[in-house]
Design a protein around this motif. Structure first.
Motif, PDB file in Angstrom:
ATOM      1  N   HIS A  89      31.136  37.061  82.593  1.00  0.00           N
ATOM      2  CA  HIS A  89      32.155  36.855  81.541  1.00  0.00           C
ATOM      3  C   HIS A  89      33.299  37.844  81.775  1.00  0.00           C
ATOM      4  O   HIS A  89      33.158  39.044  81.526  1.00  0.00           O
ATOM      5  CB  HIS A  89      31.508  37.070  80.166  1.00  0.00           C
ATOM      6  N   HIS A  91      37.969  38.131  82.142  1.00  0.00           N
ATOM      7  CA  HIS A  91      39.275  37.534  81.788  1.00  0.00           C
ATOM      8  C   HIS A  91      40.279  37.949  82.852  1.00  0.00           C
ATOM      9  O   HIS A  91      41.119  38.818  82.628  1.00  0.00           O
ATOM     10  CB  HIS A  91      39.735  38.014  80.408  1.00  0.00           C
ATOM     11  N   HIS A 247      33.321  31.910  73.039  1.00  0.00           N
ATOM     12  CA  HIS A 247      33.402  33.238  72.425  1.00  0.00           C
ATOM     13  C   HIS A 247      33.003  33.057  70.958  1.00  0.00           C
ATOM     14  O   HIS A 247      33.665  32.304  70.236  1.00  0.00           O
ATOM     15  CB  HIS A 247      34.823  33.766  72.469  1.00  0.00           C
ATOM     16  N   HIS A 277      29.536  37.564  73.124  1.00  0.00           N
ATOM     17  CA  HIS A 277      29.748  38.505  72.007  1.00  0.00           C
ATOM     18  C   HIS A 277      28.624  38.431  70.968  1.00  0.00           C
ATOM     19  O   HIS A 277      27.695  39.194  71.010  1.00  0.00           O
ATOM     20  CB  HIS A 277      31.126  38.325  71.364  1.00  0.00           C
ATOM     21  N   ASP A 345      33.813  41.546  80.619  1.00  0.00           N
ATOM     22  CA  ASP A 345      34.831  41.086  79.669  1.00  0.00           C
ATOM     23  C   ASP A 345      36.217  41.560  80.109  1.00  0.00           C
ATOM     24  O   ASP A 345      36.564  41.425  81.262  1.00  0.00           O
ATOM     25  CB  ASP A 345      34.468  41.541  78.245  1.00  0.00           C
ATOM     26  N   ASN A 346      36.969  42.135  79.211  1.00  0.00           N
ATOM     27  CA  ASN A 346      38.373  42.447  79.512  1.00  0.00           C
ATOM     28  C   ASN A 346      38.509  43.685  80.381  1.00  0.00           C
ATOM     29  O   ASN A 346      37.630  44.551  80.390  1.00  0.00           O
ATOM     30  CB  ASN A 346      39.131  42.646  78.204  1.00  0.00           C
TER      31      ASN A 346
HETATM   32 ZN   LIG Z   1      35.749  37.473  76.480  1.00  0.00          ZN
END
Ligand SMILES: [Zn+2]
Length: 450
Positions: A89, A91, A247, A277, A345-346
């Motif tokens: 996961h 971005h 998400h 999440h 993630d980010n």
């Molecule tokens: Zn995400």
């Protein structure tokens, strides 16, 4: 104890590995594709002492560690050897925008607003390509084998972003397996654009995705017709045979997850839905959590926990130290047999100012944040086989017949793996020593700043 000079000589010898034996490697059992070979010794962390024979870039044999070796042998003297890890996961389209995006304040609504402004101002093909390439070069240097990225897929943006993604997926296919899921607020599926987006995603072999909040809204409110919207999303996915990755409930108070689970069951999509999440699960009572986990299990949902980003965004208020850390109840989910991966993630964007596309780092932090130690048991699975299972790929484990995609760590125990960043890790891709170095931040120096 061995001196550190092993590593330069090791790298030189691995440059042409038609036939190389990595002798006396220590591999966590949870990272083995098959059963522990009979006779192999397993240490108290759950790691087996093994020899690995590599022929023409593939693992030809895994056997109990022997005392004597021939001259095609590289003696690892019981160092840890891991597969390259999986980031289920990410971005890539948002990454490395933090310096030019307006101040987000480090909150979820602030990050959403800052990202929207940055997307509208800057996200053309050239900008996306540069940032995705920077992220992938970074992941490559850290020894990441595969990434599933979510891609902001708003009307007018989706075609640009997905075509850049197709370009980088092709360019990196020899080293990093890439997947993508479309990301839009769930209410986008209320109108015609939802079907057009599903077609764009299907054309690129992606997954249908979304975030369980309304456009411009926050998690936990504004989606009174969530069941109808999920029905629409699942119908679009089913018509095109797409997997689903959402998400969900990235907040303290939000409860979309049972709606997603019931939709998966209604549409016979058990086993094909991933939810990232799921922070608010952690604040349910013990009884509620038990019932909720049972529903998730019935729906065959997989869960991805993103602890570094949750700790950054959740419970942030000016001048107040966070009390709630916002992370998913991973241990309870895993105990119920639910597949759980940890992911990055980010990365250096308004949702998370830090990160470096390094799954070893994400995993090390996850163990500490989620208390996946004492004992470690199979915690390593979260960045290896569990993540690969969610992505549906053959990776994240070490096994006979698999490509020799490996990391050799200057560590003899899991506490040593977790304690240091292992910037000196030796990475093999298809049995060949990878000498890629991290791209310099100087490459981003001409980006505008906010
Ligand atoms: Zn995400």
């Amino acid at each position: 104890m061995n001196d550190l000079s092993l590593f330069p000589s090791l790298a030189a010898r691995l440059a042409r590995p038609e036939r190389i034996r990595l002798a006396k490697a220590r591999i966590p059992v949870a990272l083995l594709a098959d059963d522990v070979p009979v006779g192999a010794e397993v240490d108290r962390d759950g790691s087996a002492r093994l020899d690995i024979l590599i022929e023409n870039g593939r693992i030809a044999r895994i056997a109990p560690a022997l005392a004597d070796h021939s001259n095609d042998t590289i003696a690892l003297d019981d160092r840890h050897v891991w597969p390259l890890l999986i980031d289920a996961h990410a971005h890539l389209d948002k990454a490395h925008t933090v310096r030019r995006a307006p101040g987000s304040g480090g909150t979820h609504p602030g990050a959403r607003a800052a990202t929207t402004a940055d997307r509208l101002a800057h996200w053309n093909a050239d900008d996306l390509l540069r940032r995705m390439e920077f992220g992938l070069a970074t992941a490559d240097a850290h020894g990441v084998a595969a990434i599933r990225t979510h891609l902001d897929s708003h009307e007018g943006q989706a075609e640009i972003t997905w075509s850049v993604f197709a370009e980088v997926r092709e360019r990196w296919k020899g080293s990093i397996t890439l997947q993508a899921a479309g990301l839009v607020p769930l209410d986008v599926y209320r109108d015609d654009y939802g079907a057009r987006l599903a077609d764009i995603i299907a054309n690129h072999g992606g997954l249908l995705g979304g975030v369980t909040r309304a456009s411009g809204g926050t998690h936990g409110s504004g989606l009174d017709d969530i069941d109808l919207l999920l029905d629409r999303l699942f119908a679009l996915a089913k018509e095109r045979e797409l997997g689903v990755d959402l998400h969900v409930d990235e907040a303290a108070q939000a409860d979309a997850l049972p709606h997603v689970a019931r939709a998966a069951i209604r549409h016979s999509y058990e086993g094909r839905v991933t939810c990232g999440h799921c922070c608010s699960l952690a604040l349910l009572s013990e009884n509620e959590l038990r019932d909720r986990i049972s529903l998730l299990s019935d729906a065959g949902l997989s869960i991805v926990t993103l602890p570094t980003v949750n700790m950054y965004l959740q419970d942030r208020q000016d001048g107040r130290t966070p009390r709630w850390r916002g992370v998913t109840p991973v241990q309870e989910l895993r105990a119920a047999g639910i597949s759980v991966a940890a992911a990055g993630d980010n990365c250096r964007d308004p949702f998370f100012a830090y990160g470096d596309h390094d799954m070893l780092d994400t995993w090390r932090q996850s163990v500490r944040i989620l208390h996946l130690d004492h004992p470690y048991a199979d915690a390593v699975a979260l960045a290896g086989p569990a993540a690969a299972g969610i992505m549906g790929i053959d990776a994240g484990t070490i096994g006979v017949g698999r490509p020799a995609d490996l990391m050799i760590l200057e560590a003899w125990s899991l506490d040593q793996v977790i304690a240091r960043p292992h910037s000196d890790r030796v990475i093999l891709r298809k049995g060949v020593f990878s000498n890629r170095t991290l791209p310099s931040y100087g490459m981003l120096a001409d980006f505008p700043t906010a």
